[in-house]
Design a protein around this motif. Structure first.
Motif, PDB file in Angstrom:
ATOM      1  N   THR A 192     -16.478  -3.395  -2.663  1.00 49.97           N
ATOM      2  CA  THR A 192     -15.669  -3.045  -1.263  1.00 49.97           C
ATOM      3  C   THR A 192     -14.350  -3.443  -1.688  1.00 49.97           C
ATOM      4  OG1 THR A 192     -17.712  -3.608   0.118  1.00 49.97           O
ATOM      5  CG2 THR A 192     -15.598  -3.367   1.177  1.00 49.97           C
ATOM      6  N   GLY A 193     -13.653  -2.434  -2.280  1.00 51.12           N
ATOM      7  CA  GLY A 193     -12.206  -2.859  -2.723  1.00 51.12           C
ATOM      8  C   GLY A 193     -12.221  -3.913  -3.976  1.00 51.12           C
ATOM      9  N   ARG A 218     -11.388   1.147   1.203  1.00 46.94           N
ATOM     10  CA  ARG A 218     -11.936  -0.204   0.601  1.00 46.94           C
ATOM     11  C   ARG A 218     -13.104   0.091  -0.397  1.00 46.94           C
ATOM     12  NH1 ARG A 218      -8.993  -2.067   0.223  1.00 46.94           N
ATOM     13  NH2 ARG A 218      -9.971  -4.199  -0.228  1.00 46.94           N
ATOM     14  N   LYS A 278     -10.516  -6.257  -4.227  1.00 49.66           N
ATOM     15  CA  LYS A 278     -10.599  -7.767  -3.875  1.00 49.66           C
ATOM     16  C   LYS A 278     -12.023  -8.207  -4.128  1.00 49.66           C
ATOM     17  CE  LYS A 278      -7.733  -9.289  -1.042  1.00 49.66           C
ATOM     18  NZ  LYS A 278      -6.941  -9.512   0.139  1.00 49.66           N
ATOM     19  N   THR A 289     -17.705   7.142   1.509  1.00 51.93           N
ATOM     20  CA  THR A 289     -16.422   6.786   0.384  1.00 51.93           C
ATOM     21  C   THR A 289     -16.911   6.926  -1.011  1.00 51.93           C
ATOM     22  OG1 THR A 289     -15.547   5.379   2.167  1.00 51.93           O
ATOM     23  CG2 THR A 289     -15.104   4.855  -0.140  1.00 51.93           C
ATOM     24  N   GLY A 291     -13.557  -0.526  -4.852  1.00 53.16           N
ATOM     25  CA  GLY A 291     -12.878  -0.555  -6.106  1.00 53.16           C
ATOM     26  C   GLY A 291     -14.234  -0.761  -7.034  1.00 53.16           C
ATOM     27  N   THR A 316      -6.375   2.749   0.334  1.00 47.86           N
ATOM     28  CA  THR A 316      -6.210   1.361   0.646  1.00 47.86           C
ATOM     29  C   THR A 316      -7.260   1.382   1.951  1.00 47.86           C
ATOM     30  OG1 THR A 316      -4.403   1.728   2.348  1.00 47.86           O
ATOM     31  CG2 THR A 316      -4.029   0.950   0.055  1.00 47.86           C
ATOM     32  N   GLU A 354       0.843  -1.223  -0.035  1.00 46.75           N
ATOM     33  CA  GLU A 354      -0.114   0.099  -0.137  1.00 46.75           C
ATOM     34  C   GLU A 354       1.178   1.153   0.194  1.00 46.75           C
ATOM     35  OE1 GLU A 354      -2.759   0.806   3.251  1.00 46.75           O
ATOM     36  OE2 GLU A 354      -0.826   0.467   4.658  1.00 46.75           O
ATOM     37  N   SER A 393      -7.313   2.353  -4.415  1.00 46.43           N
ATOM     38  CA  SER A 393      -6.500   1.876  -3.270  1.00 46.43           C
ATOM     39  C   SER A 393      -4.912   2.420  -3.563  1.00 46.43           C
ATOM     40  CB  SER A 393      -6.541   0.535  -2.858  1.00 46.43           C
ATOM     41  OG  SER A 393      -7.738   0.363  -2.179  1.00 46.43           O
ATOM     42  N   GLY A 450      -9.686   0.168  -9.069  1.00 53.26           N
ATOM     43  CA  GLY A 450     -10.000   0.600  -7.796  1.00 53.26           C
ATOM     44  C   GLY A 450      -9.251   1.984  -7.604  1.00 53.26           C
ATOM     45  N   SER A 493     -14.902   9.173  -3.701  1.00 55.91           N
ATOM     46  CA  SER A 493     -14.138   8.486  -4.825  1.00 55.91           C
ATOM     47  C   SER A 493     -14.413   9.292  -6.151  1.00 55.91           C
ATOM     48  CB  SER A 493     -14.747   7.002  -5.050  1.00 55.91           C
ATOM     49  OG  SER A 493     -14.204   6.227  -3.951  1.00 55.91           O
TER      50      SER A 493
END
Length: 396
Positions: free
Chosen positions: A96-97, A244, A99, A273, A246, A241, A38, A235, A233, A277
């Motif tokens: 949420t990210g 969270r 990931k 968030t 993406g 990061t 990160e 992060s 994303g 963003s």
């Protein structure tokens, strides 16, 4: 008792090393963490301020699972400007990210028994997500001698009747490789001929050096856009990061499936968030350039130091903030009577003898390497490399 599904899963080596480092720090051990993936920069003030305003405005309720319309539209505009590809808001899902976006994509496209081709070295979580979906990861090695570019003939040879998808990470974690346009064109041709999904994780796309160009594979598959899934994303690009957030871009049918899946897991990303963003995408972008300039200086410093250490070698990475030095020359050497046989042994040696944390290459399907992150201050990089060089001099 936990399920067999969980027993078959390998915990994240990167997360495990982070926990080890934090525990050492609590014991007042001055460990230098070159393991963490990160940015060490703060989130830009304009993004923070947008989130604060959202809180003050009371924008704290649930939103649609796929994200607020304004953010999905901003992401579409980002794709158009940065990547030259057109998406509609109903082809975007905010997660949420990155990931979770990847998890959504794999679970929406892959059935039990399917095969998913993974060029290696690869990020740790791809493997486990594929396994959790009941599918099988099929590893195709990329060679250090080519700068870890994709080996298209080997990928083609790995395709079977069970192959459902290919996952790439461009720029790549852990190698820092940026795939050339010619290489991606060959891959796109293969995807089109075999009618496969291509899942392209492009979360490091803004962190590229030496004038190298990033190519979004969606631009190379205009006639097979329904097979393309792009993951991205905030992060890495915006040092967000901990926020969270993406997103995934794909055809509308897949997005509807991912929306339904995410609705039963986390629902929407937190509301403030999402507002932050929008500001990240539409506000000033100078902080990205400032961060990239600093990363580039660190990258060049690390490569110079690696070149001066006979026991290590490393291809010059062109993206992200990692290097993946080869450590084969350390195998067979002894530290405190113990023979170093694996990258895990070398990682433990670095931690004990030099107080430097890196990640063993086994975690990335690269057993002859370790991953070093330069998302740390130049001062810590200098100290860390000095410690490593001194420790290596004591090996027998």
């Amino acid at each position: 008792m936990v399920t067999q599904r969980i027993k078959n899963m390998t915990p994240s080596a990167t997360e495990e090393m982070t926990a080890i480092v934090e525990n050492m720090k609590r014991q007042n051990i001055n460990v230098i963490g070159l393991n963490l993936g990160e940015p060490d920069f703060n989130t830009p003030a304009n993004i923070n301020n947008a989130a604060k305003k959202a809180l003050d405005d009371g924008f704290t309720k649930y939103t649609a699972v796929a994200g607020i319309p304004e953010l999905r539209s901003a992401i579409c505009e980002k794709f158009k400007i940065d990547n030259g590809v057109n998406y509609k808001p109903n082809e975007i899902l905010v997660a949420t990210g990155a990931k979770q976006a990847l998890f959504n994509a794999i679970f929406t496209t892959c059935e039990a028994g399917d095969e998913v081709i993974l060029p290696t070295p690869c990020w740790v979580s791809y493997v486990e997500m594929i396994k959790l979906a009941g599918a099988k990861p099929v590893f195709v090695k990329s060679d250090e001698s080519t700068g870890f570019q994709l080996n298209i003939p080997k990928i083609a040879a790995a395709i079977t009747a069970k192959t459902k998808a290919i996952i790439i990470n461009n720029p790549n974690n852990p190698t820092g490789a940026v795939y050339s346009e010619d290489c991606l064109k060959e891959l796109a041709k293969l995807v089109e001929e075999k009618d496969l999904y291509i899942i392209s994780d492009e979360v490091y796309e803004k962190l590229i050096y030496d004038g190298v160009k990033h190519v979004c594979i969606a631009t190379l598959l205009p006639n097979k856009r329904e097979n393309v899934i792009i993951i991205n994303g905030f992060s890495k690009t915006y040092a967000m990061t901990g926020w969270r957030i993406g997103y995934v871009a794909a055809n509308e049918t897949l997005i509807k499936g991912m929306d339904a899946l995410q609705g039963h897991i986390t629902s929407s990303v937190n509301s403030m968030t999402q507002i932050a963003s929008i500001e990240a995408l539409t506000g000033q972008q100078q902080t990205i350039e400032d961060m990239k300039k600093e990363f580039n200086e660190r990258r060049k410093y690390l490569m110079d130091r690696i070149k001066s250490i006979p026991e290590l070698s490393c291809d010059v990475p062109q993206g992200a903030f990692y290097i993946l030095p080869n450590i084969e020359k350390l195998f067979g050497k002894k530290y405190k009577g113990k023979v170093l046989k694996t990258s895990v042994d070398v990682t433990n040696f670095f931690l004990e003898a030099a107080n430097v944390a890196v990640v063993p290459g086994e975690a990335f399907q690269a057993p002859n390497n370790v991953r070093i992150s330069y998302s740390n201050s130049m001062g810590n990089l200098v100290k860390g490399m000095n410690n490593l060089e001194n420790a290596l001099a004591d090996l027998l």
